[in-house]
Scaffold this active site. Structure first.
Site, PDB file in Angstrom:
ATOM      1  N   CYS A   1       0.926  -1.359  -0.011  1.00  0.00           N
ATOM      2  CA  CYS A   1       0.000   0.204   0.060  1.00  0.00           C
ATOM      3  C   CYS A   1       0.946   1.516   0.158  1.00  0.00           C
ATOM      4  O   CYS A   1       1.791   1.333   0.740  1.00  0.00           O
ATOM      5  CB  CYS A   1      -0.942  -0.024   1.320  1.00  0.00           C
ATOM      6  SG  CYS A   1      -1.777   1.519   1.511  1.00  0.00           S
TER       7      CYS A   1
ATOM      8  N   ASP B   1      -0.481  -5.627   0.293  1.00  0.00           N
ATOM      9  CA  ASP B   1      -1.784  -5.873  -0.152  1.00  0.00           C
ATOM     10  C   ASP B   1      -1.363  -7.315  -0.948  1.00  0.00           C
ATOM     11  O   ASP B   1      -0.299  -7.639  -1.645  1.00  0.00           O
ATOM     12  CB  ASP B   1      -1.920  -5.085  -1.434  1.00  0.00           C
ATOM     13  CG  ASP B   1      -2.296  -3.620  -0.808  1.00  0.00           C
ATOM     14  OD1 ASP B   1      -2.981  -3.580   0.070  1.00  0.00           O
ATOM     15  OD2 ASP B   1      -1.787  -2.452  -1.500  1.00  0.00           O
TER      16      ASP B   1
ATOM     17  N   GLU C   1       6.148 -16.605 -21.598  1.00  0.00           N
ATOM     18  CA  GLU C   1       6.975 -17.685 -20.803  1.00  0.00           C
ATOM     19  C   GLU C   1       6.558 -17.327 -19.344  1.00  0.00           C
ATOM     20  O   GLU C   1       6.650 -16.392 -18.804  1.00  0.00           O
ATOM     21  CB  GLU C   1       8.255 -17.774 -21.138  1.00  0.00           C
ATOM     22  CG  GLU C   1       8.883 -18.982 -20.635  1.00  0.00           C
ATOM     23  CD  GLU C   1       9.536 -19.010 -18.988  1.00  0.00           C
ATOM     24  OE1 GLU C   1       9.374 -20.109 -18.532  1.00  0.00           O
ATOM     25  OE2 GLU C   1       9.723 -17.945 -18.576  1.00  0.00           O
TER      26      GLU C   1
END
Length: 118
Positions: free
Chosen positions: A31, A38, A54
């Site tokens: 955050c 988060d 990939e």
């Protein structure tokens, strides 16, 4: 800083249209206001034009956000922009679903091109 140079592609195995979906259930960033982690789920859906992503490189790219203070909306649109630049897909959709904090859960979707299916 998130590092798009980590992204590696390989040639699409066919010229006929098909849809790819990759789900990362362990995405983390910080955050930018509190510095708290988060936690989110990222769903990448795309139709390759000539290249596919990939997966190990995609994982390393996602991990490059781990210590970044960045808003949900910025994460989602940056991933979209970096993957569009790398893959040049026919269409692409990124959806980020964020674990609730303070009683609020967030889902952010960013697209490129006309996404043909839900």
């Amino acid at each position: 800083m998130p590092d798009p140079s980590l992204l590696v592609t390989f040639e699409s195995p066919t010229n006929t249209p098909f849809c790819i979906e990759h789900i990362n259930e362990e995405f983390t960033s910080l955050c930018p206001v509190t510095g708290h982690p988060d936690f989110g789920v990222i769903t990448l859906r795309y139709e390759p034009s000539s290249a596919c992503i990939e997966l190990k490189s995609l994982k390393l790219y996602y991990q490059s956000f781990r210590n970044e203070g960045i808003y949900y909306e910025a994460v989602t649109t940056q991933i979209r922009d970096d993957l569009v630049a790398c893959l040049q897909p026919t269409w692409l959709q990124i959806t980020t679903s964020w674990r609730g904090r303070g009683g609020i859960r967030s889902n952010i979707t960013a697209t490129h091109g006309d996404v043909p299916c839900n």
